[in-house]
Design an enzyme around this catalytic site. Structure first.
Site, PDB file in Angstrom:
ATOM      1  N   ASP A   8     -14.669  11.077  -7.829  1.00  0.00           N
ATOM      2  CA  ASP A   8     -15.119  12.155  -8.720  1.00  0.00           C
ATOM      3  C   ASP A   8     -16.364  11.639  -9.455  1.00  0.00           C
ATOM      4  O   ASP A   8     -16.876  10.553  -9.139  1.00  0.00           O
ATOM      5  CB  ASP A   8     -13.993  12.626  -9.660  1.00  0.00           C
ATOM      6  CG  ASP A   8     -13.644  11.619 -10.754  1.00  0.00           C
ATOM      7  OD1 ASP A   8     -14.190  10.486 -10.729  1.00  0.00           O
ATOM      8  OD2 ASP A   8     -12.826  11.951 -11.626  1.00  0.00           O
ATOM      9  N   HIS A   9     -16.822  12.381 -10.446  1.00  0.00           N
ATOM     10  CA  HIS A   9     -18.036  11.980 -11.172  1.00  0.00           C
ATOM     11  C   HIS A   9     -17.852  10.637 -11.878  1.00  0.00           C
ATOM     12  O   HIS A   9     -18.805   9.878 -12.023  1.00  0.00           O
ATOM     13  CB  HIS A   9     -18.432  13.068 -12.173  1.00  0.00           C
ATOM     14  CG  HIS A   9     -17.332  13.404 -13.137  1.00  0.00           C
ATOM     15  ND1 HIS A   9     -16.186  14.100 -12.742  1.00  0.00           N
ATOM     16  CD2 HIS A   9     -17.156  13.116 -14.445  1.00  0.00           C
ATOM     17  CE1 HIS A   9     -15.391  14.235 -13.777  1.00  0.00           C
ATOM     18  NE2 HIS A   9     -15.946  13.643 -14.827  1.00  0.00           N
ATOM     19  N   CYS A  65     -11.948   7.078  -9.252  1.00  0.00           N
ATOM     20  CA  CYS A  65     -12.204   7.982 -10.374  1.00  0.00           C
ATOM     21  C   CYS A  65     -12.502   7.096 -11.578  1.00  0.00           C
ATOM     22  O   CYS A  65     -12.757   5.901 -11.406  1.00  0.00           O
ATOM     23  CB  CYS A  65     -11.053   8.963 -10.601  1.00  0.00           C
ATOM     24  SG  CYS A  65      -9.484   8.204 -11.085  1.00  0.00           S
ATOM     25  N   GLY A  66     -12.485   7.644 -12.773  1.00  0.00           N
ATOM     26  CA  GLY A  66     -12.872   6.838 -13.938  1.00  0.00           C
ATOM     27  C   GLY A  66     -11.950   5.647 -14.151  1.00  0.00           C
ATOM     28  O   GLY A  66     -12.391   4.500 -14.260  1.00  0.00           O
ATOM     29  N   THR A  67     -10.657   5.912 -14.210  1.00  0.00           N
ATOM     30  CA  THR A  67      -9.675   4.839 -14.413  1.00  0.00           C
ATOM     31  C   THR A  67      -8.968   4.436 -13.126  1.00  0.00           C
ATOM     32  O   THR A  67      -8.335   3.374 -13.082  1.00  0.00           O
ATOM     33  CB  THR A  67      -8.566   5.319 -15.373  1.00  0.00           C
ATOM     34  OG1 THR A  67      -7.963   6.490 -14.784  1.00  0.00           O
ATOM     35  CG2 THR A  67      -9.114   5.653 -16.752  1.00  0.00           C
ATOM     36  N   GLY A  68      -8.992   5.299 -12.143  1.00  0.00           N
ATOM     37  CA  GLY A  68      -8.218   5.090 -10.915  1.00  0.00           C
ATOM     38  C   GLY A  68      -6.828   5.708 -11.018  1.00  0.00           C
ATOM     39  O   GLY A  68      -6.127   5.847 -10.010  1.00  0.00           O
ATOM     40  N   GLY A  70      -5.745   8.884 -12.176  1.00  0.00           N
ATOM     41  CA  GLY A  70      -5.597  10.255 -11.660  1.00  0.00           C
ATOM     42  C   GLY A  70      -5.652  10.297 -10.141  1.00  0.00           C
ATOM     43  O   GLY A  70      -4.844  10.982  -9.494  1.00  0.00           O
ATOM     44  N   HIS A  98       2.068  -6.493   1.713  1.00  0.00           N
ATOM     45  CA  HIS A  98       3.457  -6.151   1.398  1.00  0.00           C
ATOM     46  C   HIS A  98       3.724  -4.646   1.356  1.00  0.00           C
ATOM     47  O   HIS A  98       4.846  -4.228   1.624  1.00  0.00           O
ATOM     48  CB  HIS A  98       3.849  -6.747   0.034  1.00  0.00           C
ATOM     49  CG  HIS A  98       4.006  -8.243   0.087  1.00  0.00           C
ATOM     50  ND1 HIS A  98       4.515  -8.978  -0.964  1.00  0.00           N
ATOM     51  CD2 HIS A  98       3.707  -9.141   1.063  1.00  0.00           C
ATOM     52  CE1 HIS A  98       4.537 -10.265  -0.635  1.00  0.00           C
ATOM     53  NE2 HIS A  98       4.034 -10.391   0.585  1.00  0.00           N
ATOM     54  N   ASN A  99       2.747  -3.874   0.945  1.00  0.00           N
ATOM     55  CA  ASN A  99       2.997  -2.437   0.756  1.00  0.00           C
ATOM     56  C   ASN A  99       2.383  -1.578   1.862  1.00  0.00           C
ATOM     57  O   ASN A  99       2.542  -0.360   1.844  1.00  0.00           O
ATOM     58  CB  ASN A  99       2.449  -1.969  -0.605  1.00  0.00           C
ATOM     59  CG  ASN A  99       2.921  -2.840  -1.749  1.00  0.00           C
ATOM     60  OD1 ASN A  99       2.140  -3.565  -2.367  1.00  0.00           O
ATOM     61  ND2 ASN A  99       4.221  -2.817  -2.029  1.00  0.00           N
ATOM     62  N   ARG A 109     -14.803   3.147 -14.126  1.00  0.00           N
ATOM     63  CA  ARG A 109     -15.216   2.891 -15.512  1.00  0.00           C
ATOM     64  C   ARG A 109     -14.507   1.683 -16.105  1.00  0.00           C
ATOM     65  O   ARG A 109     -14.683   1.393 -17.289  1.00  0.00           O
ATOM     66  CB  ARG A 109     -14.920   4.126 -16.373  1.00  0.00           C
ATOM     67  CG  ARG A 109     -15.809   5.311 -16.025  1.00  0.00           C
ATOM     68  CD  ARG A 109     -15.395   6.557 -16.785  1.00  0.00           C
ATOM     69  NE  ARG A 109     -16.319   7.659 -16.522  1.00  0.00           N
ATOM     70  CZ  ARG A 109     -16.014   8.942 -16.687  1.00  0.00           C
ATOM     71  NH1 ARG A 109     -14.817   9.291 -17.129  1.00  0.00           N
ATOM     72  NH2 ARG A 109     -16.900   9.871 -16.425  1.00  0.00           N
ATOM     73  N   ARG A 132      10.642  -7.740   6.228  1.00  0.00           N
ATOM     74  CA  ARG A 132      11.380  -7.190   5.081  1.00  0.00           C
ATOM     75  C   ARG A 132      10.558  -6.135   4.326  1.00  0.00           C
ATOM     76  O   ARG A 132      11.114  -5.239   3.685  1.00  0.00           O
ATOM     77  CB  ARG A 132      11.812  -8.314   4.136  1.00  0.00           C
ATOM     78  CG  ARG A 132      10.681  -9.024   3.420  1.00  0.00           C
ATOM     79  CD  ARG A 132      11.189 -10.231   2.637  1.00  0.00           C
ATOM     80  NE  ARG A 132      10.170 -10.836   1.791  1.00  0.00           N
ATOM     81  CZ  ARG A 132       9.206 -11.642   2.235  1.00  0.00           C
ATOM     82  NH1 ARG A 132       9.121 -11.931   3.512  1.00  0.00           N
ATOM     83  NH2 ARG A 132       8.314 -12.157   1.396  1.00  0.00           N
ATOM     84  N   HIS A 133       9.255  -6.234   4.439  1.00  0.00           N
ATOM     85  CA  HIS A 133       8.400  -5.254   3.750  1.00  0.00           C
ATOM     86  C   HIS A 133       8.478  -3.887   4.438  1.00  0.00           C
ATOM     87  O   HIS A 133       8.408  -2.857   3.775  1.00  0.00           O
ATOM     88  CB  HIS A 133       6.968  -5.767   3.668  1.00  0.00           C
ATOM     89  CG  HIS A 133       6.879  -7.094   2.988  1.00  0.00           C
ATOM     90  ND1 HIS A 133       7.212  -7.253   1.668  1.00  0.00           N
ATOM     91  CD2 HIS A 133       6.577  -8.323   3.470  1.00  0.00           C
ATOM     92  CE1 HIS A 133       7.102  -8.538   1.351  1.00  0.00           C
ATOM     93  NE2 HIS A 133       6.723  -9.207   2.419  1.00  0.00           N
ATOM     94  N   ARG A 136      11.515  -2.089   3.209  1.00  0.00           N
ATOM     95  CA  ARG A 136      11.320  -1.496   1.878  1.00  0.00           C
ATOM     96  C   ARG A 136      10.498  -0.206   1.969  1.00  0.00           C
ATOM     97  O   ARG A 136      10.778   0.770   1.252  1.00  0.00           O
ATOM     98  CB  ARG A 136      10.652  -2.530   0.963  1.00  0.00           C
ATOM     99  CG  ARG A 136      11.598  -3.682   0.687  1.00  0.00           C
ATOM    100  CD  ARG A 136      10.935  -4.929   0.185  1.00  0.00           C
ATOM    101  NE  ARG A 136      11.914  -6.021   0.112  1.00  0.00           N
ATOM    102  CZ  ARG A 136      11.591  -7.297  -0.058  1.00  0.00           C
ATOM    103  NH1 ARG A 136      10.339  -7.669  -0.171  1.00  0.00           N
ATOM    104  NH2 ARG A 136      12.536  -8.215  -0.117  1.00  0.00           N
TER     105      ARG A 136
END
Ligand code: RB5
Length: 145
Positions: A8-9, A65-68, A70, A98-99, A109, A132-133, A136
């Site tokens: 985003d912006h 995004c700004g914080t990640g 959202g 792992h994920n 930001r 094992r991952h 999960r």
């Protein structure tokens, strides 16, 4: 490797830097925007990123995004997407190992360009360890089906 990139912006400046970095390293980039500084809605770009991966047109995604936050919330709602918001290289490595994360989310930001480049490099270098991952991840899949 094909990576879909969206922002985003609030993530635009970092997206420009990281698209350049990816292209320099020979990665095929699918840019789904935004390419404007005008205020826009991160869920729209989360949707474009998720659709590009789920349709098989990209192997991995990078969303900013700004914080990640959202972008993470929005894109993790898509079945088949495992998005990881990473603030350091270790988190990015573990997200892949792992994920089996298929989307890296960054906060444009909250981290500097050089750190973001290192985080992205780490994410792209790693592969899923399975074992094992995988068990999960199967449990997560079961909980949402
Ligand atoms: C946009 O101002 C901002 O809210 C967005 O980039 C993101 O940080 C949301 O989580």
């Amino acid at each position: 490797m094909r990576v879909v990139v969206g922002a985003d912006h609030g993530g635009l400046d970092l997206k420009i830097v990281l698209v350049d970095e990816l292209e320099k390293s020979g990665v095929s980039v699918i840019n789904v925007g935004t390419d404007s500084t005008e205020s826009c809605d991160y869920p729209d770009f989360a949707a474009k990123g998720a659709d590009t991966i789920l349709s098989g047109d990209a192997d991995l995604g990078l969303l900013i995004c700004g914080t990640g936050i959202g972008m993470s919330i929005a894109v993790n709602r898509y079945d088949g997407i495992r998005a990881a918001l990473a603030g350091n290289e270790f988190m990015a490595r573990m997200a892949r190992r792992h994920n089996d994360a298929n989307v890296l989310v960054l906060g444009g930001r909250v981290i500097g360009f050089e750190l973001a480049k290192e985080i992205l490099k780490a994410f792209l270098e790693e592969t899923f360890e399975g074992g094992r991952h995988q068990r999960r991840i199967d449990k997560i899949k079961k909980s949402t089906s």
